[in-house]
Design a protein around this motif. Structure first.
Motif, PDB file in Angstrom:
ATOM      1  N   PRO A  77       0.856  -1.211   0.000  1.00  0.00           N
ATOM      2  CA  PRO A  77       0.000   0.000   0.000  1.00  0.00           C
ATOM      3  C   PRO A  77       0.886   1.254   0.000  1.00  0.00           C
ATOM      4  CG  PRO A  77      -0.679  -1.556   1.729  1.00  0.00           C
ATOM      5  CD  PRO A  77       0.620  -2.081   1.141  1.00  0.00           C
ATOM      6  N   GLY A  78       0.565   2.192  -0.896  1.00  0.00           N
ATOM      7  CA  GLY A  78       1.297   3.471  -0.886  1.00  0.00           C
ATOM      8  C   GLY A  78       2.628   3.399  -1.602  1.00  0.00           C
ATOM      9  N   ALA A  79       2.938   2.258  -2.197  1.00  0.00           N
ATOM     10  CA  ALA A  79       4.237   2.154  -2.894  1.00  0.00           C
ATOM     11  C   ALA A  79       4.237   3.075  -4.103  1.00  0.00           C
ATOM     12  CB  ALA A  79       4.465   0.708  -3.336  1.00  0.00           C
ATOM     13  N   GLU A  80       5.392   3.699  -4.380  1.00  0.00           N
ATOM     14  CA  GLU A  80       5.477   4.655  -5.498  1.00  0.00           C
ATOM     15  C   GLU A  80       5.469   3.919  -6.843  1.00  0.00           C
ATOM     16  OE1 GLU A  80       8.499   8.221  -7.040  1.00  0.00           O
ATOM     17  OE2 GLU A  80       8.872   7.158  -5.135  1.00  0.00           O
ATOM     18  N   HIS A  81       6.137   2.763  -6.888  1.00  0.00           N
ATOM     19  CA  HIS A  81       6.249   2.040  -8.154  1.00  0.00           C
ATOM     20  C   HIS A  81       5.619   0.641  -8.035  1.00  0.00           C
ATOM     21  CE1 HIS A  81       9.045   5.101  -9.638  1.00  0.00           C
ATOM     22  NE2 HIS A  81       9.579   5.058  -8.411  1.00  0.00           N
ATOM     23  N   THR A  82       5.037   0.130  -9.109  1.00  0.00           N
ATOM     24  CA  THR A  82       4.462  -1.213  -9.082  1.00  0.00           C
ATOM     25  C   THR A  82       5.476  -2.255  -9.548  1.00  0.00           C
ATOM     26  OG1 THR A  82       2.751  -2.678  -9.968  1.00  0.00           O
ATOM     27  CG2 THR A  82       3.580  -0.947 -11.437  1.00  0.00           C
ATOM     28  N   TYR A  83       5.320  -3.480  -9.050  1.00  0.00           N
ATOM     29  CA  TYR A  83       6.167  -4.591  -9.486  1.00  0.00           C
ATOM     30  C   TYR A  83       5.463  -5.436 -10.544  1.00  0.00           C
ATOM     31  CZ  TYR A  83       8.999  -3.524  -5.328  1.00  0.00           C
ATOM     32  OH  TYR A  83       9.777  -2.889  -4.375  1.00  0.00           O
ATOM     33  N   LYS A  84       4.350  -4.894 -11.068  1.00  0.00           N
ATOM     34  CA  LYS A  84       3.553  -5.647 -12.048  1.00  0.00           C
ATOM     35  C   LYS A  84       4.407  -6.079 -13.233  1.00  0.00           C
ATOM     36  CE  LYS A  84      -0.637  -5.315 -14.889  1.00  0.00           C
ATOM     37  NZ  LYS A  84      -1.848  -4.499 -15.178  1.00  0.00           N
ATOM     38  N   HIS A  85       5.356  -5.224 -13.605  1.00  0.00           N
ATOM     39  CA  HIS A  85       6.204  -5.553 -14.764  1.00  0.00           C
ATOM     40  C   HIS A  85       7.623  -5.880 -14.323  1.00  0.00           C
ATOM     41  CE1 HIS A  85       2.805  -4.388 -17.101  1.00  0.00           C
ATOM     42  NE2 HIS A  85       2.791  -3.188 -16.566  1.00  0.00           N
ATOM     43  N   GLY A  86       7.722  -6.430 -13.104  1.00  0.00           N
ATOM     44  CA  GLY A  86       9.037  -6.860 -12.615  1.00  0.00           C
ATOM     45  C   GLY A  86       9.534  -5.989 -11.495  1.00  0.00           C
ATOM     46  N   SER A  87      10.523  -6.526 -10.801  1.00  0.00           N
ATOM     47  CA  SER A  87      11.108  -5.780  -9.682  1.00  0.00           C
ATOM     48  C   SER A  87      12.600  -5.587  -9.946  1.00  0.00           C
ATOM     49  CB  SER A  87      10.846  -6.525  -8.379  1.00  0.00           C
ATOM     50  OG  SER A  87      11.480  -7.802  -8.381  1.00  0.00           O
ATOM     51  N   LEU A  88      13.446  -6.487  -9.530  1.00  0.00           N
ATOM     52  CA  LEU A  88      14.889  -6.339  -9.776  1.00  0.00           C
ATOM     53  C   LEU A  88      15.215  -6.413 -11.267  1.00  0.00           C
ATOM     54  CD1 LEU A  88      16.475  -8.502  -6.905  1.00  0.00           C
ATOM     55  CD2 LEU A  88      15.944  -6.045  -6.913  1.00  0.00           C
ATOM     56  N   SER A  89      14.302  -6.948 -12.070  1.00  0.00           N
ATOM     57  CA  SER A  89      14.554  -7.060 -13.520  1.00  0.00           C
ATOM     58  C   SER A  89      13.840  -5.969 -14.297  1.00  0.00           C
ATOM     59  CB  SER A  89      14.021  -8.414 -14.019  1.00  0.00           C
ATOM     60  OG  SER A  89      12.578  -8.381 -14.034  1.00  0.00           O
ATOM     61  N   ALA A  90      13.103  -5.086 -13.580  1.00  0.00           N
ATOM     62  CA  ALA A  90      12.226  -4.123 -14.264  1.00  0.00           C
ATOM     63  C   ALA A  90      13.001  -3.199 -15.199  1.00  0.00           C
ATOM     64  CB  ALA A  90      11.472  -3.295 -13.228  1.00  0.00           C
ATOM     65  N   THR A  91      12.390  -2.867 -16.330  1.00  0.00           N
ATOM     66  CA  THR A  91      12.998  -1.864 -17.219  1.00  0.00           C
ATOM     67  C   THR A  91      12.807  -0.489 -16.574  1.00  0.00           C
ATOM     68  OG1 THR A  91      10.881  -1.925 -18.345  1.00  0.00           O
ATOM     69  CG2 THR A  91      12.705  -3.073 -19.416  1.00  0.00           C
ATOM     70  N   ASP A  92      11.770  -0.340 -15.784  1.00  0.00           N
ATOM     71  CA  ASP A  92      11.501   0.941 -15.112  1.00  0.00           C
ATOM     72  C   ASP A  92      12.503   1.144 -13.977  1.00  0.00           C
ATOM     73  OD1 ASP A  92      10.324   3.228 -13.987  1.00  0.00           O
ATOM     74  OD2 ASP A  92       9.276   1.948 -12.555  1.00  0.00           O
ATOM     75  N   GLU A  93      13.383   2.148 -14.129  1.00  0.00           N
ATOM     76  CA  GLU A  93      14.451   2.434 -13.150  1.00  0.00           C
ATOM     77  C   GLU A  93      13.886   2.578 -11.736  1.00  0.00           C
ATOM     78  OE1 GLU A  93      18.082   3.367 -11.513  1.00  0.00           O
ATOM     79  OE2 GLU A  93      17.805   2.977 -13.677  1.00  0.00           O
ATOM     80  N   GLY A  94      12.725   3.267 -11.631  1.00  0.00           N
ATOM     81  CA  GLY A  94      12.119   3.541 -10.318  1.00  0.00           C
ATOM     82  C   GLY A  94      11.728   2.254  -9.602  1.00  0.00           C
ATOM     83  N   ALA A  95      11.101   1.339 -10.341  1.00  0.00           N
ATOM     84  CA  ALA A  95      10.666   0.070  -9.730  1.00  0.00           C
ATOM     85  C   ALA A  95      11.891  -0.729  -9.294  1.00  0.00           C
ATOM     86  CB  ALA A  95       9.837  -0.725 -10.737  1.00  0.00           C
ATOM     87  N   ARG A  96      12.945  -0.709 -10.130  1.00  0.00           N
ATOM     88  CA  ARG A  96      14.159  -1.475  -9.814  1.00  0.00           C
ATOM     89  C   ARG A  96      14.815  -0.926  -8.541  1.00  0.00           C
ATOM     90  NH1 ARG A  96      16.189  -1.054 -14.737  1.00  0.00           N
ATOM     91  NH2 ARG A  96      18.061   0.109 -14.193  1.00  0.00           N
ATOM     92  N   GLN A  97      14.952   0.406  -8.485  1.00  0.00           N
ATOM     93  CA  GLN A  97      15.600   1.000  -7.311  1.00  0.00           C
ATOM     94  C   GLN A  97      14.774   0.753  -6.053  1.00  0.00           C
ATOM     95  OE1 GLN A  97      18.734   2.112  -7.514  1.00  0.00           O
ATOM     96  NE2 GLN A  97      18.542   1.924  -5.266  1.00  0.00           N
ATOM     97  N   GLN A  98      13.440   0.820  -6.209  1.00  0.00           N
ATOM     98  CA  GLN A  98      12.548   0.571  -5.057  1.00  0.00           C
ATOM     99  C   GLN A  98      12.767  -0.854  -4.542  1.00  0.00           C
ATOM    100  OE1 GLN A  98       8.190   1.835  -5.122  1.00  0.00           O
ATOM    101  NE2 GLN A  98       7.930  -0.394  -5.247  1.00  0.00           N
ATOM    102  N   ALA A  99      12.931  -1.795  -5.462  1.00  0.00           N
ATOM    103  CA  ALA A  99      13.131  -3.207  -5.076  1.00  0.00           C
ATOM    104  C   ALA A  99      14.497  -3.400  -4.427  1.00  0.00           C
ATOM    105  CB  ALA A  99      12.998  -4.083  -6.316  1.00  0.00           C
ATOM    106  N   ILE A 100      15.517  -2.723  -4.951  1.00  0.00           N
ATOM    107  CA  ILE A 100      16.857  -2.821  -4.346  1.00  0.00           C
ATOM    108  C   ILE A 100      16.819  -2.239  -2.928  1.00  0.00           C
ATOM    109  CG2 ILE A 100      19.228  -1.938  -4.474  1.00  0.00           C
ATOM    110  CD1 ILE A 100      18.839  -1.988  -7.601  1.00  0.00           C
ATOM    111  N   ASP A 101      16.182  -1.057  -2.804  1.00  0.00           N
ATOM    112  CA  ASP A 101      16.099  -0.418  -1.475  1.00  0.00           C
ATOM    113  C   ASP A 101      15.350  -1.303  -0.483  1.00  0.00           C
ATOM    114  OD1 ASP A 101      15.619   2.932  -2.922  1.00  0.00           O
ATOM    115  OD2 ASP A 101      17.403   1.638  -2.673  1.00  0.00           O
TER     116      ASP A 101
END
Ligand code: LRH
Ligand code: MN
Length: 425
Positions: free
Chosen positions: A132-156
């Protein structure tokens, strides 16, 4: 609920039978030159981590049937693992999943675990669900995401999970990624793998110097066409890319039908890259069923390779033993007791394999004798050894019978009511 103090009286009635079974088996095994005491102490030292996400009723997309008296918070989960450990003396650790089990009071949680003689094993991150309240979705991947924001969120998130684990005394992080595709052409395989390797390296760089990273693989689900970390080879490649303290994690349910898991285990130990296990059993997919309930011989063959590896592969670290199961129809605690029993029995049988005779028969290409040596161990009723290991540590002679005789589930329902729901799967 005080279980431990009630066990010696509960054990009384079965002790003489146990003693005669144990003495009979010991005579047979020592006549073969085997040190029964060694086997019993190895069994007693074998501690399996209980998944904090498998203490309530599991479920599928088709439904979930509660079990009542489920643990409604982390403290109650630790108490339930405490009951399992008091009965079996082989469940001395908990594996947490974040954010399902994020502690609020770390000191209280540490003290409670110590009270039940429990330690915190590998801690698990979760980038397969949006919070809830997450800035980026993992719908299209997390550590593998093309979206830089989702990837960084997953690393953090993974670095936060490490920080939580440090406060509890964990020494390892398990990463399992749902990342993948459900349809051909949906994503570029190479970009996904390259992103994942880069992200894992950033997480590895944030790992405390005495920590390990476990990379768990899985062929499918929740994605049904491809999974980025689909098999042991991909996990091994990524572990090698990260560094010396990165290893593969073998979840027994994460293999395509008829995979030879014991050979995978043997290969990974030879390469010094087997980090640990998620024990369960399955008939078809990642069914997360009771360990040893479907393929007990396969479990024995896996433990035979583990025992060989533990004796011949000093290059492989001590392994992390964990259960990863989901209980759709059984009382979660009874299911876990049966799993712990099956693991102990498979390990005990594997310790009985006459490795010297086996390698001689292998050298002589006496295929029939090889099978006879393996199956002599497998056909041995090792329960007296497993019982003795438990009794030596103050556990129950028959944990499941004791659990029922003590009316544990009824007591938990009396204390917690019928509407508590455990976080997790
Ligand atoms: C994925 C998995 C993984 C956990 C999850 C609860 O199937 O085995 O280990 O994160 O189950
Ligand atoms: Mn798993």
């Amino acid at each position: 609920m005080q279980v431990r103090t009630q066990l010696s009286s509960l054990n009384q009635s079965g002790l003489s039978r146990h003693d005669s079974d144990y003495d009979h088996l010991s005579d047979r095994l020592s006549s073969r030159g085997l040190s029964v005491e060694d086997v019993v102490s190895q069994l007693a030292d074998f501690q399996v981590a209980i998944p904090s996400w498998a203490l309530g009723a599991g479920g599928t997309r088709f439904g979930r049937f509660s079990f009542y008296g489920e643990p409604g918070n982390l403290e109650q989960k630790i108490a339930d693992v405490g009951i399992l450990h008091a009965l079996t003396q082989t469940a001395g650790a908990v594996s947490l999943h974040i954010p399902w089990d994020t502690p609020t009071d770390y000191a209280a949680v540490r003290d409670l675990a110590r009270e039940y003689q429990l330690v915190f094993d590998a801690i698990n991150s979760n980038t397969f669900q949006d919070q809830p309240g997450a800035e980026h979705t993992y719908k299209h991947g997390s550590l593998s995401a093309t979206d830089e924001g989702a990837r960084q969120q997953a690393i953090d998130h993974n670095l936060e999970v490490i920080a939580i684990g440090e406060k509890l005394g964990s020494k390892s992080l398990t990463v399992w990624l749902a990342d993948g595709t459900t349809f051909p052409g949906q994503r570029n395989f190479q970009k996904s793998l390259t992103q994942t390797e880069d992200s894992l390296k950033q997480i590895y760089a944030g790992l405390p110097s005495d920590w390990k990273l476990y990379i768990e693989y899985k062929p499918y689900e929740p994605n049904f066409y491809s999974t980025v970390i689909q098999d042991w080879g991909t996990s091994l490649m990524l572990a090698n890319a990260c560094g010396d303290r990165a290893y593969t994690l073998v979840d027994l349910g994460h293999h395509l039908p008829n995979s030879n898991i014991e050979q995978i285990v043997s290969t990974l130990m030879l390469k010094g890259k087997l980090g640990g296990f998620h024990f369960n059993d399955s008939k078809y997919g990642d069914d997360d069923l009771t360990v040893g309930s479907i393929k007990p011989y396969a479990l024995f063959l896996i433990f035979s390779e583990l025992v060989y590896g533990m004796r011949n592969n000093p290059q492989n670290p001590d392994l992390a033993w964990m259960i990863d199961a989901s209980h759709n129809i059984k009382d979660p605690l009874e299911d876990l007791i049966q799993s712990l029993e099956a693991i102990q029995e498979a390990y005990a049988k594997a310790l009985l394999v006459d490795q010297t005779k086996l390698s001689a028969a292998q050298e002589a290409h006496d295929v029939v004798l090889c099978q006879e040596i393996l199956q002599d161990a497998y056909r041995t009723d090792v329960r007296p050894l497993v019982q003795r290991a438990r009794l030596n540590r103050g556990g129950a002679l028959h944990p499941l019978r004791a659990y029922r005789a003590l009316g544990v589930r009824d007591e938990l329902i009396r204390q917690r009511g019928k509407h508590t729901v455990a976080t997790g799967l």
